[in-house]
Structure formats: structure tokens, C-alpha cells
Scaffold this motif. Structure first.
Motif, PDB file in Angstrom:
ATOM      1  N   GLN A  27       2.412 -36.640  -7.143  1.00 30.06           N
ATOM      2  CA  GLN A  27       2.164 -34.795  -8.211  1.00 30.06           C
ATOM      3  C   GLN A  27       2.012 -33.304  -7.394  1.00 30.06           C
ATOM      4  O   GLN A  27       2.621 -33.772  -6.447  1.00 30.06           O
ATOM      5  N   LYS A  28       2.034 -32.359  -8.258  1.00 26.83           N
ATOM      6  CA  LYS A  28       2.781 -31.701  -7.184  1.00 26.83           C
ATOM      7  C   LYS A  28       0.815 -30.560  -6.854  1.00 26.83           C
ATOM      8  O   LYS A  28      -0.118 -30.702  -8.106  1.00 26.83           O
ATOM      9  N   GLN A  29       0.841 -30.277  -5.786  1.00 28.53           N
ATOM     10  CA  GLN A  29      -0.310 -29.645  -5.029  1.00 28.53           C
ATOM     11  C   GLN A  29      -0.590 -28.274  -5.238  1.00 28.53           C
ATOM     12  O   GLN A  29       0.365 -27.612  -6.160  1.00 28.53           O
ATOM     13  N   LYS A  30      -2.555 -27.810  -5.596  1.00 25.84           N
ATOM     14  CA  LYS A  30      -2.793 -26.738  -5.952  1.00 25.84           C
ATOM     15  C   LYS A  30      -2.834 -26.080  -4.679  1.00 25.84           C
ATOM     16  O   LYS A  30      -4.012 -26.877  -3.892  1.00 25.84           O
ATOM     17  N   MET A  36       0.048 -36.601  -2.285  1.00 21.45           N
ATOM     18  CA  MET A  36      -0.794 -34.851  -1.959  1.00 21.45           C
ATOM     19  C   MET A  36      -1.945 -35.467  -2.009  1.00 21.45           C
ATOM     20  O   MET A  36      -2.632 -35.472  -2.729  1.00 21.45           O
ATOM     21  N   GLU A  86       6.893 -25.267   0.076  1.00 19.63           N
ATOM     22  CA  GLU A  86       6.816 -26.315  -1.519  1.00 19.63           C
ATOM     23  C   GLU A  86       8.035 -26.931  -1.574  1.00 19.63           C
ATOM     24  O   GLU A  86       8.064 -27.330  -2.796  1.00 19.63           O
ATOM     25  N   GLU A 114       9.106 -29.619  -3.427  1.00 21.56           N
ATOM     26  CA  GLU A 114       8.947 -30.437  -4.520  1.00 21.56           C
ATOM     27  C   GLU A 114      10.739 -30.553  -5.446  1.00 21.56           C
ATOM     28  O   GLU A 114      10.694 -31.766  -5.555  1.00 21.56           O
ATOM     29  N   GLU A 115      11.369 -29.495  -4.633  1.00 18.83           N
ATOM     30  CA  GLU A 115      13.284 -30.477  -4.704  1.00 18.83           C
ATOM     31  C   GLU A 115      13.296 -31.876  -4.326  1.00 18.83           C
ATOM     32  O   GLU A 115      13.748 -32.649  -4.827  1.00 18.83           O
ATOM     33  N   PRO A 162      10.663 -34.934  -2.671  1.00 21.90           N
ATOM     34  CA  PRO A 162       9.211 -34.837  -1.772  1.00 21.90           C
ATOM     35  C   PRO A 162       8.753 -36.389  -1.087  1.00 21.90           C
ATOM     36  O   PRO A 162       8.248 -36.403  -0.357  1.00 21.90           O
ATOM     37  N   ARG A 217      14.583 -32.650   2.226  1.00 18.23           N
ATOM     38  CA  ARG A 217      13.753 -32.383   2.779  1.00 18.23           C
ATOM     39  C   ARG A 217      13.899 -33.232   4.364  1.00 18.23           C
ATOM     40  O   ARG A 217      13.451 -32.012   5.540  1.00 18.23           O
TER      41      ARG A 217
END
Length: 352
Positions: free
Chosen positions: A2-5, A148, A214, A218-219, A221, A227
Motif C-alpha cells: 500500500q502507498k503510505q500517507k 509501509m 516516493e 511507487e514505481e 516498491p 528503486r
């Protein structure tokens, strides 16, 4: 994953309260190390949202990012009746967010965690991107998982608790982000005045640095491809860091990375024609702000041995991330022992 906030907060109490409301829990824990407990915990401990929180504290310093500290966190979570619905807040630098994230990811097969980084290094690197773990058998971040944080709350006011070496330690990761992204950001980083630091300007640079990381995470993970760019400077930097611990003169992580950047920029110059003028400017900046780190040719074999344990290596081949220009990234670049030793020669001759 999941993407973190990521929240760049101007009101940490409100933003932390909202983050906790978004993810209901039965028990709340706050992990600190001894230094963070003294310097930073007072800032948040009286928030109404934390009145039922249990503090867990581990010894400070990267030497304590180990299985013993990890076990102590697991033990505390168990003794305090933590469950799979519990939530852990990691309040501290990269050591705390790395180890705490790993503890949360593995306790009861995984509980939710929130990172509140209190050092520049943690704000721009360790707490962002989902890497968690501990050092093991003398090797940096040898054991860990990708996972994450639910939220990362970045409050630049914590930076005022840091001394200059710890600020510069984090800044080395930002310098890396500049080198792998674009000339404008790299130049802005080289021109930042550390003699009279403007923390408002620094916060803008931090936000840009996090944005760069980020986008890469995202591209990719799980670090199968691009990365690996985030490892620039780290293949040799981690070897320097491990050697410094073995010789009982430990380097701060960012200082080791800064020295690793010099080596890997020079290797980039040799292999991909990285511009000499930008190499020289970066070397001068690092030399002025980070000082010198002396290595002896008798240590080359040990440094090489440490590099052979780098996680990017495959089938006994050592791989680097190199640059042809600022932002021009070449991953999976093989290197021989002879080439690596020539890089060490340059580092020594450059006065480091």
C-alpha cells in the motif's frame, strides 16, 4: 504494497489524532530509544490521543539495531498484551523506525505502525519507503521486510533537537536524491548555507527529497529495478560504516553514505563519463562539511569482503548503481575487485 500517507505537519497533535482515528486499535504503543525519550517524547506525551499509550524504550545508537533490541520490543508487546489489532508509533530516528517497523511487521504476523521521524535522516530516508530491519552479523540491514507505515508524520520542529553532525547525516541522503534526480535540486542542496541554516528553506528541500523517493518507490516498491537508484552511494558507504563499527570508531550512517557517494561518483566518472566538474563540486562540498575518513590499503580486502555481502549482488557478482549524468541512472553495473580498489585509491588520494 500500500502507498503510505506522508504528512508534513504544522500541527502534530491534530494530524496524529486524525491518523489514529483512521485506523482503530485496541492497544497503543510508542517506541523510542533512550535519546528520543529524553529529547522528543515530552513534545507529544501529553496529547489526549496518547493518554493510554504504553512507552517501550530501547538503547540508542545503530549498534543497538540488533536482534537483542528487537526481541526486547517483541517481549514488551507481548507482556503488555498487544494483539493483532494493536498499533505501534515509532518516534525516533532511522534506527527506531527501521527496528520498530520490523517489530510491528512481525509481531502477531503484523500490526499497524505509524512513523514520527525525529531526525533528518529518518525524515528523508529511513521512515519513508517501507524498508524495515535490523543489522545482523556485522552487516547493515541484513534482516528485514518491506512494509509501509500506515502514516509518516514529518514535523521539522524536531530538527532543532539535533546537533550539526546528525543534521548533516540526514543531508547526505538528500544529496543522493539530488544526484539521482535533477541538476536544479542538486545545485540547491550544494548551495544551502549550513553556517546559518534556514529551517524553513530546509523543510522545502526535505519535501522535494521525499517526493523524489516516493516517486521511485511507487514505481518499484520491492526493488526489482529503478528503486536500486536509492542505493547510490550505499554499496561502498555501508562497507565504510561496517568497517568503522569493527574498528570501534563508528561513523554516522549519513557520513558513511557521503563518503560512499564520492567513491561511486568517481566510479561513475570512470564507467559512464559522469561530468568531472560536478564530481569535483560534490567532492568539495562533502570534504568541507563531512571532513575526512582515513582508510589504509591494508583494509581494502576487508572492505571488498563487506561489499560482497551487499543485497544487490547476484551469483557472486558485485553490482553498483552508477550515474552517467545527474538523473541519468544505470542500475546493475558489475564491478571487479580491481576496479573497486582503484576507487579506494581515488578516495585516499582525494584526502578522505
Amino acid at each position: 504494497m500500500q502507498k503510505q500517507k506522508i504528512i508534513f505537519t504544522q500541527d502534530i497533535e491534530n494530524d496524529l489524532t486524525n491518523a489514529l482515528h483512521r485506523r482503530p486499535y485496541d492497544k497503543l504503543f510508542i517506541l523510542t530509544d533512550e535519546s528520543t525519550l529524553k529529547a522528543c517524547a515530552s513534545r507529544i506525551k501529553d496529547f489526549p490521543c496518547l493518554q493510554e499509550a504504553n512507552f517501550i524504550t530501547i538503547p540508542s545508537g545503530d549498534l543497538n539495531k540488533n536482534i537483542t533490541s528487537l526481541q526486547s520490543v517483541w517481549n514488551a508487546l507481548g507482556e503488555l498484551m498487544g494483539t493483532r489489532k494493536s498499533l505501534l508509533i515509532n518516534l525516533g530516528g532511522g534506527m527506531v523506525t527501521d527496528l520498530g517497523g520490523f517489530a510491528a511487521s512481525t509481531f502477531k504476523r503484523g500490526i499497524t505502525f505509524i512513523n514520527i521521524p525525529t531526525t533528518l535522516l529518518a525524515m528523508v530516508d529511513a521512515s519513508v519507503g517501507g524498508k524495515t530491519g535490523i543489522n545482523f552479523n556485522g552487516l547493515k540491514n541484513e534482516i528485514g521486510v518491506f512494509n509501509m507505515a500506515e502514516s509518516v508524520i514529518v514535523d521539522a520542529d524536531f530538527l532543532q533537537t539535533l546537533d550539526m553532525p546528525n543534521l548533516l547525516s540526514g543531508y547526505a541522503e538528500m544529496l543522493k536524491h539530488g544526484l539521482i534526480s535533477n541538476t536544479k535540486h542538486w545545485a540547491a542542496l550544494l548551495n544551502f548555507d549550513w553556517h546559518e541554516p534556514d529551517f524553513r528553506k530546509l523543510q522545502h528541500l526535505i519535501a522535494e527529497s521525499v517526493r523524489i523517493k516516493e516517486a521511485i518507490v511507487e514505481e518499484d516498491p520491492y526493488e526489482y529495478g529503478i528503486r536500486k537508484a536509492l542505493n547510490f552511494g550505499h554499496t561502498i558507504g555501508h562497507a565504510f560504516e561496517s568497517l568503522s563499527m569493527e574498528t570501534h570508531h563508528p561513523l554516522l550512517h549519513g557520513y558513511a553514505v557521503a563518503f560512499g557517494l564520492i567513491c561511486e561518483l568517481y566510479f561513475s566518472f570512470l564507467k559512464w563519463g559522469f561530468p568531472k566538474d560536478k564530481l569535483v563540486q560534490t567532492v568539495q562540498f562533502i570534504k568541507e562539511h563531512y571532513g575526512i575518513y582515513n582508510i589504509d590499503c591494508k583494509q581494502y580486502d576487508r572492505l571488498y569482503e563487506l561489499i560482497t555481502h551487499d543485497k544487490k549482488n547476484t551469483d557472486g557478482i558485485i553490482y553498483f548503481t552508477l550515474l552517467g549524468e545527474i538523473g541519468e541512472i544505470h542500475i546493475n553495473q558489475p564491478a571487479t575487485q580491481e576496479e573497486i580498489c582503484s576507487v579506494f585509491d581515488f578516495f585516499r588520494d582525494a584526502g578522505f
